[in-house]
Design an enzyme around this catalytic site. Structure first.
Site, short mmCIF file in Angstrom:
data_model
loop_
_atom_site.label_atom_id
_atom_site.label_comp_id
_atom_site.label_asym_id
_atom_site.label_seq_id
_atom_site.Cartn_x
_atom_site.Cartn_y
_atom_site.Cartn_z
N TRP A 1 19.17 99.44 17.78
CA TRP A 1 19.15 100.25 18.99
C TRP A 1 18.13 101.39 18.92
O TRP A 1 17.88 102.04 19.93
CB TRP A 1 20.54 100.86 19.23
CG TRP A 1 21.11 101.50 18.00
CD1 TRP A 1 21.99 100.93 17.12
CD2 TRP A 1 20.80 102.80 17.47
NE1 TRP A 1 22.24 101.80 16.08
CE2 TRP A 1 21.53 102.95 16.27
CE3 TRP A 1 19.98 103.85 17.90
CZ2 TRP A 1 21.47 104.11 15.49
CZ3 TRP A 1 19.91 105.00 17.12
CH2 TRP A 1 20.64 105.11 15.94
N ASN A 2 17.57 101.69 17.74
CA ASN A 2 16.77 102.92 17.67
C ASN A 2 15.38 102.77 18.29
O ASN A 2 14.82 103.73 18.79
CB ASN A 2 16.70 103.49 16.25
CG ASN A 2 16.10 102.55 15.25
OD1 ASN A 2 15.95 101.35 15.52
ND2 ASN A 2 15.76 103.06 14.10
N PRO B 1 19.69 91.37 20.98
CA PRO B 1 19.42 92.81 20.90
C PRO B 1 20.68 93.55 20.51
O PRO B 1 21.78 92.99 20.53
CB PRO B 1 19.02 93.14 22.34
CG PRO B 1 19.80 92.19 23.18
CD PRO B 1 19.92 90.91 22.37
N GLY C 1 17.73 96.36 10.80
CA GLY C 1 19.01 97.05 10.93
C GLY C 1 19.45 97.57 9.58
O GLY C 1 18.63 97.81 8.69
N SER C 2 20.75 97.68 9.43
CA SER C 2 21.29 98.28 8.21
C SER C 2 21.19 97.32 7.03
O SER C 2 21.19 96.10 7.19
CB SER C 2 22.75 98.67 8.44
OG SER C 2 23.50 97.51 8.71
N GLU D 1 14.09 94.06 7.65
CA GLU D 1 13.60 95.44 7.64
C GLU D 1 14.84 96.31 7.70
O GLU D 1 15.49 96.41 8.74
CB GLU D 1 12.66 95.64 8.83
CG GLU D 1 11.69 96.77 8.62
CD GLU D 1 12.21 98.06 9.19
OE1 GLU D 1 12.87 98.80 8.42
OE2 GLU D 1 11.97 98.33 10.37
N LEU D 2 15.19 96.90 6.54
CA LEU D 2 16.52 97.50 6.39
C LEU D 2 16.43 99.02 6.25
O LEU D 2 15.46 99.63 6.68
CB LEU D 2 17.22 96.84 5.19
CG LEU D 2 17.21 95.29 5.26
CD1 LEU D 2 17.81 94.68 4.01
CD2 LEU D 2 17.92 94.79 6.50
N CYS E 1 14.21 104.51 10.62
CA CYS E 1 14.36 104.09 9.22
C CYS E 1 13.24 104.65 8.35
O CYS E 1 13.36 104.66 7.14
CB CYS E 1 14.43 102.59 9.13
SG CYS E 1 13.09 101.79 10.00
N GLU F 1 21.05 107.57 3.98
CA GLU F 1 20.19 107.76 5.14
C GLU F 1 20.99 108.57 6.17
O GLU F 1 22.01 108.11 6.67
CB GLU F 1 19.87 106.37 5.69
CG GLU F 1 18.70 106.29 6.59
CD GLU F 1 18.37 104.83 6.95
OE1 GLU F 1 19.27 103.97 6.92
OE2 GLU F 1 17.21 104.58 7.27
N GLU G 1 5.84 93.29 8.81
CA GLU G 1 5.60 93.08 10.24
C GLU G 1 4.30 93.75 10.63
O GLU G 1 3.93 94.78 10.08
CB GLU G 1 6.75 93.67 11.05
CG GLU G 1 8.09 93.05 10.66
CD GLU G 1 9.21 93.40 11.61
OE1 GLU G 1 9.59 94.58 11.67
OE2 GLU G 1 9.71 92.49 12.28
#
Ligand code: ADP
Length: 507
Positions: free
Chosen positions: A179-180, A204, A256-257, A278-279, A312, A409, A486
Site C-alpha cells: 500500500w505504500n 494489489p 511487502g513484509s 522486495e522485502l 522500505c 523497521e 527491479e
C-alpha cells in the site's frame, strides 16, 4: 465484508455507485472503479461479497471492492494463460508501442491518479503526483527495454556445432504489491513483465486498490489485449494461496513484509516458481564529521519523511559522528518542526496520516520504548491531529542499539539519532541488522566514500544523496531484504528465461 451485491460483468468499468464521493473529485469519474478485471471483463466477486476501502485520514469509507478469493483468482490465471501465446508472439516493438501508449495515458491522467492515491493512501497530493511520474517512468523505461531483448551466439568447442541462447518470457506472473506506493510498485513489475512477453495477475493491497484498478483501466484504454493484465482484489491469503499453488503461474514478484515474503516463498516451493522479493529494510543513514551539513539535512529529510516514513528504503537509524552531532541535531530538529501535518489534500501538508490505526500504535510503541530507554524528544511538537491516525514527526537523540527503533523497521515519521566516534564503529553498527536494502552516508572524502560504500552490506548505497530509486537503476536488497532487482538494464531479466539451442551441423 458488506452485504453481497450481484456480480457484474461488463466490457467497460461501471461508473461509481457513490455519488458525491471520490469519483466526483476526478476529472474522469470512470477512473474510480470498484470491480476486478478478469479476462477483459470488469467483475464482482462470484458470491457478490465486497470489502470496504477507507480514507486513512478520517476513517470514512471511500467505496468497496470485490472480495475475490480462490475462484476468481483461478479464473484470472486461466485468462492470463489463454492470453499468453498471442502476447508473447507479438513483435517486441508492438508490445513497446502499447506500453508507450499506456505511459502517455498515465501522464494525461496523472492528476486523477494522484487524487485516488491521496484518498486511499493518505500521502500528500504533491507526493502522490511525484509517484505517478516515477511509476510511469518504469513503463516508458521498459518499453525501451522490450526493443532491446537480445540473445547470444557462443563460440563452440568443435567446428560442427553452433550454440545460440535466446531469451523467452517466463509465462504467467503473479504480482503482489503493498500500500505504500500503490502505483509505482505495480508499474515496476508489470511493465517489465509485459515488455518481456509475460501476462500477469495482479493482487494489489486491499488498503489501496483504486490506484491499481485505475492503472489497469488505462492499460485497457491503451489497447493492451484482454487477459494480458488481470487484477483481483480481496482476500490476501486466499488469493496468494491460489497464485502460489498454480503450476501455470511461473513467477511471483512480491513487495511487502519479510514475513509475508517468506510465506509466499514457502508456498511457491512446491511449484518451483521464479521469485522476485522486495522485502523489509532497516536503512542506516550515516553522517561523518566531514559531511556537507546542508546536503545531509536535505538528504535525511527526503529519505526519512517521504510518505510519513512509510517506505522500505527510508532512513531508519541515523548515525551522526560526535564532531558534527550537536549541529546536525539542531538543524534536523528545526527542519522537522517546520513540517506541516494534516490531510494529504490540504496544500502545504508534508506529513499525512499513517496507513492505519494499527500502524500508529506500532510507531507510538517505538517512540515510547525509546523514551523509556533514555532517548530524548528534541522536537516537542504538539499537533492538533487525530492521534488514532496521525503521528507527529519526531527527532529522538540518545538512541541505542537496545531500542526497538534500532532493530525493527519503524515505518513512521520518527528520526532516531545515534552518536558515534569512528568509521569502523559506524559501519559495524550500520551492518548489524538482518536486513540489507538501502544505506546512505555523507562524507566529503572520496576515499572514505569508496571505503565505506564497499563495506556496507546493502543492495543499494547512497553516497551524499538521500534517494536511491530511479527507473534506470537496479533496485533491491540482500539478506532478509529479498531477492532479485527491479528497474535498470537488468530488470527485464527477472521475467525472461534463457533457452540454449545447440545445433549440430551435418555434412
Ligand atoms: P505491509 O506490512 O507493508 O502491509 P504485507 O506484507 O502485509 O506488507 O502486505 C503486502 C502485500 O501482501 C499486500 O498486497 C497484502 O495484501 C499481501 N499479503 C498479505 N498477506 C498475504 C498472504 N498470506 N498471501 C498473499 N498475499 C498477502
Amino acid at each position: 465484508m458488506s452485504a453481497p451485491s450481484p456480480a457484474v460483468s461488463s466490457a467497460t468499468p461501471p461508473a461509481s455507485r457513490l455519488a458525491g464521493g471520490l469519483a466526483d473529485r476526478l476529472a474522469d469519474p470512470g477512473l474510480f472503479i470498484e470491480r476486478a478485471f478478469i479476462g477483459g471483463a470488469w467483475v464482482g466477486a462470484e458470491n457478490g461479497a465486497t470489502l470496504s476501502v477507507d480514507d486513512p485520514a478520517t476513517g470514512a469509507a471511500i467505496g468497496t471492492v470485490p472480495a475475490c478469493g480462490t475462484a476468481e483468482t483461478e479464473a484470472a490465471i486461466a485468462a492470463a494463460e489463454a492470453a499468453w501465446p498471442a502476447w508473447r508472439a507479438r513483435p517486441a516493438a508492438e508490445r513497446a508501442d502499447l506500453l508507450e501508449r499506456w505511459y502517455a495515458l498515465m501522464m494525461e491522467n496523472a492528476a486523477d491518479l494522484a487524487r485516488l492515491m491521496t484518498a486511499e493512501q493518505g500521502k500528500p497530493l504533491a507526493e502522490a503526483m511525484g509517484e505517478i511520474t516515477y511509476g510511469a517512468g518504469f513503463i516508458r523505461w521498459f518499453a525501451g527495454e522490450a526493443r532491446r531483448i537480445d540473445g547470444l551466439l557462443l563460440p563452440a568447442p568443435t567446428a560442427d556445432r553452433r550454440i545460440l541462447v535466446q531469451k523467452e518470457p517466463v509465462g504467467v506472473c503473479a504480482i503482489i504489491t503493498p500500500w505504500n506506493f500503490p502505483n509505482a510498485m505495480i508499474t515496476r513489475k508489470v511493465a517489465p513483465a509485459l515488455a518481456a512477453g509475460c501476462t500477469v495477475v495482479i493482487k494489489p493491497s486491499e488498503l489501496t486498490p483504486y490506484s491499481a484498478l485505475a492503472l489497469v483501466a488505462l492499460a485497457e484504454r491503451a489497447g493492451i489485449p484482454h487477459g494480458v493484465i488481470n487484477i483481483v482484489t480481496g482476500l490476501a491469503p486466499a488469493i496468494g494461496a491460489a497464485l502460489t499453488a498454480s503450476p501455470v503461474v511461473r513467477k511471483l514478484s512480491f513487495t511487502g513484509s519479510t514475513a509475508v515474503g517468506a510465506l509466499l516463498m514457502r508456498e511457491s516451493a512446491a511449484t518451483i516458481k521464479r521469485l522476485s522479493l522486495e522485502l523489509g529494510g532497516n536503512a542506516p543513514f550515516i553522517v561523518f564529521d566531514d559531511a556537507d551539513l546542508d546536503a545531509a539535512i536535505a538528504g535525511v529529510m527526503a529519505s526519512k519523511f517521504r510518505n510519513a516514513g512509510q517506505t522500505c528504503v527510508c532512513a531508519n537509524r541515523i548515525f551522526v559522528q560526535a564532531g558534527i552531532h550537536d549541529r546536525f541535531v539542531e538543524r534536523l530538529a528545526a527542519a522537522v518542526r517546520g513540517l506541516t501535518i494534516g490531510n494529504g489534500f490540504t496544500p502545504g501538508v508534508a506529513i499525512g496520516p499513517l496507513i492505519s490505526p494499527a500502524a500508529v500504535q506500532k510507531v507510538g510503541g517505538h517512540i515510547a520504548d525509546a523514551l523509556a530507554l533514555g532517548a530524548e524528544n528534541v522536537t516537542g511538537r504538539n499537533d492538533d491531529v487525530d492521534p488514532q491516525r496521525f503521528v507527529s514527526p519526531v527527532v529522538l537523540t540518545g538512541a541505542t542499539a537496545a531500542m526497538r527503533v534500532a532493530r525493527e523497521e519503524t515505518f513512521g515519521p520518527v528520526a532516531p539519532v545515534f552518536r558515534f566516534d569512528d568509521e569502523d564503529e559506524a559501519v559495524a553498527a550500520a551492518n548489524d541488522t538482518p536486513f540489507g536494502l538501502a544505506a546512505y552516508y555523507y562524507t566529503g572524502s572520496l576515499s572514505r566514500g569508496f571505503r565505506v560504500g564497499e563495506k556496507l552490506a546493502f543492495g543499494m548505497v547512497g553516497l551524499n544523496t538521500g534517494s536511491v530509486s530511479l527507473e534506470v537503476a537496479p533496485f533491491g536488497g540482500i539478506k532478509q531484504s529479498g531477492l532479485g532487482r527491479e528497474g535498470g538494464p537488468t530488470g527485464i531479466d527477472e521475467y525472461l528465461a534463457l533457452k540454449t539451442m545447440h545445433v549440430g551441423l551435418t555434412a
